[in-house]
Design a protein around this motif. Structure first.
Motif, PDB file in Angstrom:
ATOM      1  N   ARG A 367       0.837  -1.199   0.000  1.00  0.00           N
ATOM      2  CA  ARG A 367       0.000   0.000   0.000  1.00  0.00           C
ATOM      3  C   ARG A 367       0.874   1.251   0.000  1.00  0.00           C
ATOM      4  O   ARG A 367       0.613   2.223  -0.739  1.00  0.00           O
ATOM      5  N   ALA A 368       1.921   1.249   0.815  1.00  0.00           N
ATOM      6  CA  ALA A 368       2.814   2.402   0.884  1.00  0.00           C
ATOM      7  C   ALA A 368       3.475   2.675  -0.459  1.00  0.00           C
ATOM      8  O   ALA A 368       3.563   3.835  -0.906  1.00  0.00           O
ATOM      9  N   GLU A 369       3.932   1.621  -1.117  1.00  0.00           N
ATOM     10  CA  GLU A 369       4.615   1.808  -2.399  1.00  0.00           C
ATOM     11  C   GLU A 369       3.658   2.318  -3.476  1.00  0.00           C
ATOM     12  O   GLU A 369       4.025   3.169  -4.297  1.00  0.00           O
ATOM     13  N   LEU A 370       2.422   1.807  -3.464  1.00  0.00           N
ATOM     14  CA  LEU A 370       1.446   2.282  -4.448  1.00  0.00           C
ATOM     15  C   LEU A 370       1.055   3.735  -4.191  1.00  0.00           C
ATOM     16  O   LEU A 370       0.945   4.539  -5.137  1.00  0.00           O
ATOM     17  N   LEU A 371       0.843   4.087  -2.941  1.00  0.00           N
ATOM     18  CA  LEU A 371       0.526   5.479  -2.612  1.00  0.00           C
ATOM     19  C   LEU A 371       1.692   6.398  -2.953  1.00  0.00           C
ATOM     20  O   LEU A 371       1.486   7.529  -3.432  1.00  0.00           O
ATOM     21  N   ARG A 372       2.878   5.948  -2.712  1.00  0.00           N
ATOM     22  CA  ARG A 372       4.069   6.739  -3.047  1.00  0.00           C
ATOM     23  C   ARG A 372       4.116   7.015  -4.542  1.00  0.00           C
ATOM     24  O   ARG A 372       4.397   8.136  -4.973  1.00  0.00           O
ATOM     25  N   ARG A 373       3.851   5.966  -5.346  1.00  0.00           N
ATOM     26  CA  ARG A 373       3.859   6.130  -6.795  1.00  0.00           C
ATOM     27  C   ARG A 373       2.792   7.115  -7.247  1.00  0.00           C
ATOM     28  O   ARG A 373       2.957   7.826  -8.235  1.00  0.00           O
ATOM     29  N   ASP A 374       1.679   7.167  -6.499  1.00  0.00           N
ATOM     30  CA  ASP A 374       0.579   8.068  -6.839  1.00  0.00           C
ATOM     31  C   ASP A 374       0.809   9.484  -6.322  1.00  0.00           C
ATOM     32  O   ASP A 374      -0.033  10.361  -6.520  1.00  0.00           O
ATOM     33  N   GLY A 375       1.921   9.715  -5.619  1.00  0.00           N
ATOM     34  CA  GLY A 375       2.248  11.047  -5.126  1.00  0.00           C
ATOM     35  C   GLY A 375       1.592  11.417  -3.810  1.00  0.00           C
ATOM     36  O   GLY A 375       1.749  12.556  -3.349  1.00  0.00           O
ATOM     37  N   ARG A 376       0.889  10.467  -3.180  1.00  0.00           N
ATOM     38  CA  ARG A 376       0.238  10.763  -1.894  1.00  0.00           C
ATOM     39  C   ARG A 376       1.194  10.381  -0.764  1.00  0.00           C
ATOM     40  O   ARG A 376       1.067   9.342  -0.115  1.00  0.00           O
ATOM     41  N   LEU A 377       2.155  11.276  -0.528  1.00  0.00           N
ATOM     42  CA  LEU A 377       3.282  10.938   0.328  1.00  0.00           C
ATOM     43  C   LEU A 377       2.895  10.849   1.800  1.00  0.00           C
ATOM     44  O   LEU A 377       3.458  10.036   2.538  1.00  0.00           O
ATOM     45  N   ALA A 378       1.973  11.661   2.255  1.00  0.00           N
ATOM     46  CA  ALA A 378       1.570  11.601   3.661  1.00  0.00           C
ATOM     47  C   ALA A 378       0.890  10.271   3.967  1.00  0.00           C
ATOM     48  O   ALA A 378       1.162   9.631   4.996  1.00  0.00           O
TER      49      ALA A 378
END
Length: 410
Positions: A367-378
């Motif tokens: 989940r963290a890696e997918l969110l990171r790729r989507d630019g949702r860093l928080a």
């Protein structure tokens, strides 16, 4: 130095020593305990006395004597009296392996450990312990049970081997079709344990993984034309070919996307592909292993991460999930779908895996890696924190912490 030598003897020679002793005494319950005790005695004595000239022979001699002592206590030493006068055991030749010990002995040990007279759930665990000497704690983590529970299962299984008279031998060919799935599972789990020693400081154990690959190849050679063994050998060869690039110089794991593919062993990849391309779709465990090998092949033949055929990988994982119903397969499919259709699509696939694996650190990590790729860093940072909270201490947790810290530069 003594610890490193002892660890190497354990990793490289456990299966050979155990096979030799079982072949000689026919008492796996006594032999396994005696060999473990011999290693414990070496751990106690070698730091003070120094490493012997022939450490393998030293361990073998001590284990042999302990078995004889145990037999004497049982009142059966007379039946084994001819073993008490054994010049080879009393004075092992410098630098030699135990006589009569070869890979075939370990294959016989593997068939013994996976015998149908044993409870199905303990066969792969016993094979891990017998053939590669994987510590009981690691086996317990692999099967998600407490260490005491796994230790009790293994003890009962060893006693069962003796009381049921389970032979130390490669079975008659007529029995092979009923035995091969258990053999394949045991070898694959040995390989998995070598590549993911839970809670330890090693990212992978190359020697143990290599032993599993060798056993898989040997089984396929001795039992030609068996799809489950051919698929297993293909899968393990294709995955093991990346070993040199999996670990950084500081001991940290290297993500597949960041690996130096020039360090992948191309001859081994070619060998794995030859096995894989000779297979056709089938069913059961053989098909499960074939599909996993197909995923490995897509990775191994791609010039780089961006050149990987992620759509084909996602389709293969979908077929594998339909076959197995595994939430871990769905977790991997989420990663592939994220590469093909974007982070939101990957997160949608991940949702079902999260329901089946509540609190699993790898769900939070994906989940963290997918969110990171989507630019949702928080949100990615919060997911990394969830993964850290659920992950046990060890190199994997350090890797997650490093990924979490690197968000600041994203």
């Amino acid at each position: 130095m003594p610890r490193a030598v002892l660890d190497e003897v354990w990793r490289t020679h456990w299966g050979r020593l155990l096979g030799h002793l079982v072949h000689r005494f026919g008492r796996p319950d006594l032999v396994e305990d005696a060999l473990a005790d011999a290693f414990a005695e070496a751990a106690s004595r070698w730091p003070a006395e120094g490493v012997p000239d022939n450490p393998v022979g030293w361990v073998r001699t001590v284990a042999h004597r302990r078995v004889v002592d145990a037999l004497r206590r049982e009142g059966t030493a007379r039946a084994k009296a001819h073993l008490l006068v054994d010049d080879d055991v009393a004075s092992p030749a410098e630098g030699t392996d135990p006589p009569g010990v070869d890979t075939d002995d370990r294959l016989a040990l593997l068939f013994m450990a996976t015998h149908p007279a044993l409870a199905e759930e303990v066969r792969p665990a016993l094979a891990l312990r017998f053939v590669l000497g994987v510590p009981t704690a690691d086996i317990a983590r692999l099967f998600l049970v407490p260490q005491a529970t796994m230790a009790a299962r293994l003890t009962r299984a060893k006693r069962r081997l003796t009381t049921a008279g389970i032979p130390f031998a490669v079975p008659d060919p007529a029995e092979w079709p009923d035995r091969l799935d258990d053999v394949a599972r045991a070898v694959y789990l040995a390989f998995t344990a070598a590549y993911a020693p839970a809670g330890g400081e090693d990212v992978l154990r190359v020697t143990e993984a290599g032993e599993a690959v060798r056993l898989a190849e040997l089984a396929a050679e001795l039992l030609p034309g068996q799809p489950v063994l051919e698929a297993l050998a293909a899968l393990l060869t294709l995955q093991h070919a990346r070993r040199d690039a999996r670990v950084a110089s500081d001991g940290r794991p290297v993500r597949l996307a960041d690996q130096d593919r020039s360090r992948w062993r191309r001859e081994e990849i070619a060998a794995g592909l030859r096995r894989l391309t000779a297979l056709t779709p089938t069913a059961g465990l053989a098909e499960e292993l074939r599909l996993q090998a197909l995923v490995a092949a897509f990775h191994d033949t791609a010039a780089g991460h961006a050149d990987t055929d992620w759509a084909a990988i996602a389709r293969t994982y979908a077929r594998l999930e339909a076959l197995t119903g595994s939430p871990v397969v769905r977790l991997n499919r989420a990663v592939a779908v994220g590469e093909v259709a974007g982070a939101m699509a990957g997160l949608a696939v991940l949702r079902a895996a999260a329901d089946q694996l509540p609190g699993h650190h790898r769900v939070a990590l994906v989940r963290a890696e997918l969110l990171r790729r989507d630019g949702r860093l928080a949100l990615a940072a919060a997911a990394y924190d969830d993964a850290l909270a659920a992950c046990p201490d060890g190199v994997e947790r350090e890797h997650i912490a490093q990924r979490r810290a690197s968000l600041a530069g994203s």
